[in-house]
Write an enzyme that holds these catalytic residues in place. Structure first.
Site, mmCIF file in Angstrom:
data_model
loop_
_atom_site.group_PDB
_atom_site.id
_atom_site.type_symbol
_atom_site.label_atom_id
_atom_site.label_comp_id
_atom_site.label_asym_id
_atom_site.label_seq_id
_atom_site.Cartn_x
_atom_site.Cartn_y
_atom_site.Cartn_z
ATOM 1 N N GLY A 10 0.812 -1.212 0.000
ATOM 2 C CA GLY A 10 0.000 0.000 0.000
ATOM 3 C C GLY A 10 0.839 1.253 0.000
ATOM 4 O O GLY A 10 1.805 1.378 0.756
ATOM 5 N N GLY A 12 -0.344 4.556 0.415
ATOM 6 C CA GLY A 12 -1.038 5.731 0.923
ATOM 7 C C GLY A 12 -0.090 6.526 1.815
ATOM 8 O O GLY A 12 1.132 6.384 1.718
ATOM 9 N N GLU A 173 -17.677 18.655 2.860
ATOM 10 C CA GLU A 173 -17.002 19.289 1.731
ATOM 11 C C GLU A 173 -17.793 19.107 0.440
ATOM 12 O O GLU A 173 -17.962 20.041 -0.351
ATOM 13 C CB GLU A 173 -15.595 18.672 1.549
ATOM 14 C CG GLU A 173 -14.599 19.160 2.592
ATOM 15 C CD GLU A 173 -13.419 18.217 2.764
ATOM 16 O OE1 GLU A 173 -13.448 17.088 2.227
ATOM 17 O OE2 GLU A 173 -12.475 18.596 3.455
ATOM 18 N N ASP A 314 -5.257 3.268 8.026
ATOM 19 C CA ASP A 314 -6.685 2.993 8.215
ATOM 20 C C ASP A 314 -6.989 1.518 8.461
ATOM 21 O O ASP A 314 -8.092 1.174 8.887
ATOM 22 C CB ASP A 314 -7.480 3.450 6.976
ATOM 23 C CG ASP A 314 -7.674 4.958 6.974
ATOM 24 O OD1 ASP A 314 -7.442 5.594 8.010
ATOM 25 O OD2 ASP A 314 -8.066 5.495 5.923
#
Lengths: 446, 446
Positions: A10, A12, A173, A314
């Protein structure tokens, strides 16, 4: 002697920081990600609302890590990890090949959760990847096009009603920006519809927006949303989503009322679930998953009984261990993932040196969220003085510069700055082009 | 008295010019296009090769025509025209609804032609729409990723071989740019492969590249391509394309030799066919189609026997009628489409005033094509002095400024200029992010 092989899954915020921290050490690193880019997820909603183009909020991984690449101990592979074989110490890829590890850092992130209603996904796309953002952009822009095609006012209403489910930062948002599109970008560009008559409804299950903030800032965010003419509805439990709208329940005294909201454009910003790789990891290591599917880790971010495996970002149900006081859960925000990435790398290097690992300690710099044009809330931690909280224009400017500052790569920063300055003065959103097919009206007699 | 209703189908260079010319007149205009954007097709290859983002080469139609919109007589609809009913004077849309006209201008453009081999489309995407460009970008960027994953050199070769079929302007631009990516953008970003070893093969059926230019400029373009290390092969007739490569025949004296070129990335830049709407129009009006499916029109661009219908742009087989000399075919380039758009609008207004229409006359300003970094060919018509022809750096600069000048909208112009300046100095291509899935290796025993 061969160098220890570290596998990072990953790319991220967590994975990229882990690689950066490890690249100077005497280890051999393989970074695997199923995409070719690092995504600056906090600005993904801007791609979905046509304010930024995809290359402005994402960087090719190889480019973001080009300096680390020069050190000669990093291999980057674009591949999807489908399984983890703890016994053989190897990750299984989608084509059946494997990647071996001596040390594994899993940073596979999160995906949407529709709370068991997977059929909602088709009608209410979420916002996690660039492909998601393009889908949402096509829906939002396409809804106004479909409304313009309608010859009957009744047919038009559901196309002119936009529902955002979930009032966390992304939902707030999205709702604020969609109002801006309807009120400022599109007016005078249509003949049959008045885009300013579009309605944006923000549905939230709990009793306030931005639940991660203190109640006073939640209240201010709600006031700002309502000033922008977002229809904010809290305490609403969504019970159905289909091609023609949303149904939800709202408690009124002792009674529960069911409301039907006809809408052809529903955005999902409510639930987050850990990557399915969490389940694979739990099956292979016996680790515990929490309710959101996250792997419960040790204080040093290792998987219980498997010190060679760390889980960060996460995907991890991690706790912060402050010098004083009780451990507290680490929030699912990018600074958390970055700090875990650095901590996991540091602990890995400690273990290689034969030292004891150190419990993870999250340093909370605060929390900020934008609501719309010139509207935001900021809650800064300023030890030892406590918290600095403000909202409105000052908060919006703070949010703006913080996000530009943390964008990866000078080019992105510069271009996003120019894009935003342009958009601010002209109200234009340059990325309104849609390559995806138009939203198709549901087959019905209407 | 109601105003005459003009329907314009397609918002390419021809359609947009027709609308602009008509919007000041006392007519009611409906413009219909299946996308929401006007595409600056001459720069689409830059999106495919990750040099520009999609919003840089396309503008939302409503934004491009916002001034015309203010005049109050223009309706823009995003819809797909699937049929033309000449008797009822209405166009049929994909949802079964209809749009009426008193005057019709068809500017539906062109699509790819695989010369009857529609199965080639899956293996060799072409380049006409933004979606096409994203597909090609994913293939090109993904091929290097797949090559990096290969553990055997033999598996790697087909991923490192790129074939472009067709040496018209698009094919030449694609080939030149792909070499630049391999030689300048990607080196040092991979560990197992040397991107500079990638091979780009440009296959052409005729005996020279850029067949629309004079032979001397074709030769110079070929020399420039070969200096950039493009493997140019002319006189090659492609006979098969599948997931693992291309087969072609080449004449050697009296014999025909068949060559097999293993490649996982094949780009189609060879054939163009008129939009299928041409067939619908021919069926409904009895008009003749030429070999490429284009509608053969009258000197005034009207359909024979149907003066209320004009066909322009890539869908029209039109001739230019100079003051002196024989009529000559109008080339399929953007200035041709723009001039036809203005001419069709002018003839329509003449007919409304009861005047005779005027034959179309194409003014040829010349022809230019870029080959790669600092390489291009230019052939300018400079009446009455004849032609001004040059190549190399000067031609490249001329090409650069001409394309920026003609880009729609100040914002696009400015941003493309900045993007290019950035790319020139850094060799970086900022739009390298891919949202599409990776190219999947064909199921085989390799």
């Amino acid at each position: 002697m061969t160098r220890p092989q570290v596998l990072v899954i990953g790319c991220g915020f967590g994975g990229i920081e882990a690689v950066r921290s490890l690249s100077k050490a005497d280890v051999e690193i393989t970074l695997v990600d199923r995409t070719n880019h690092h995504l600056f997820q906090p600005l993904l909603y801007q791609v979905a609302t046509a304010g930024l183009s995809a290359p402005s909020v994402s960087a090719p991984i190889r480019h973001a890590l080009r300096r680390e690449m020069q050190r000669g101990n990093l291999t980057i592979l674009q591949a999807e990890v489908t399984g983890i074989d703890t016994a053989a110490r190897q990750a299984v890829l989608e084509d059946g090949t494997t990647l071996p590890w001596d040390h594994l850092i899993v940073a596979a992130g999160a995906t949407h959760s529709y709370f068991g209603h997977d059929d909602w996904a088709a009608h209410a796309p979420g916002l996690k990847t660039l492909a998601d953002a393009f889908k949402v952009r096509a829906r939002v822009i396409g809804a106004f096009e479909q409304a313009e095609r309608c010859t009957e006012a009744d047919d038009r209403e559901p196309w002119m009603t936009f529902v955002v489910i979930g009032a966390g930062p992304t939902g707030v948002e999205m709702a604020g920006t969609m109002v801006e599109i309807a009120h400022h970008t599109l007016p005078r560009e249509f003949r049959r519809i008045d885009s300013r008559r579009a309605r944006v409804v923000l549905l939230e299950g709990s009793d306030r927006v931005l639940g991660a903030f203190v109640p006073a800032l939640s209240a201010r965010a709600r006031a700002q949303l309502e000033r922008l003419e977002v229809d904010v509805r809290t305490g609403c439990k969504v019970t159905a989503i289909d091609a023609e709208g949303v149904s939800y329940e709202v408690r009124e005294g002792d009674a529960v009322r069911t409301v039907r909201l006809p809408s052809r454009t529903v955005i999902w910003a409510a639930g987050v679930a850990a990557s399915p790789l969490g389940r694979a990891l739990a099956a292979s290591t016996g680790a515990t998953l929490d309710r959101a599917g996250r792997v419960v880790v040790e204080p040093d971010l290792g998987v219980p009984g498997h010190p060679d495996i760390a889980v960060i970002g996460d995907l991890a149900a991690a706790k912060s261990h402050p010098a004083r006081g009780e451990p507290t859960p680490v929030p699912g925000v990018s600074p958390g993932a970055k700090q875990m990435g650095r901590a996991a790398a540091a602990n890995l290097l400690r273990r290689l040196r034969g030292e004891a690992t150190v419990p993870f300690r999250y340093i909370d710099y605060g929390n900020l969220a934008t609501v719309g044009r010139r509207a935001a809330v900021v809650d800064l931690a300023v030890p030892p003085f406590g918290a600095l909280r403000f909202s409105g224009l000052a908060a919006w400017l703070f949010w703006l510069f913080a996000h530009i500052y943390f964008l990866i790569g000078f080019r992105n920063r510069f271009f996003v700055m120019v894009d935003w300055a342009w958009a601010y003065w002209t109200y234009q959103r340059h990325a309104r082009v849609v390559a995806e097919p138009m939203p198709a009206p549901p087959r019905s007699d209407s």
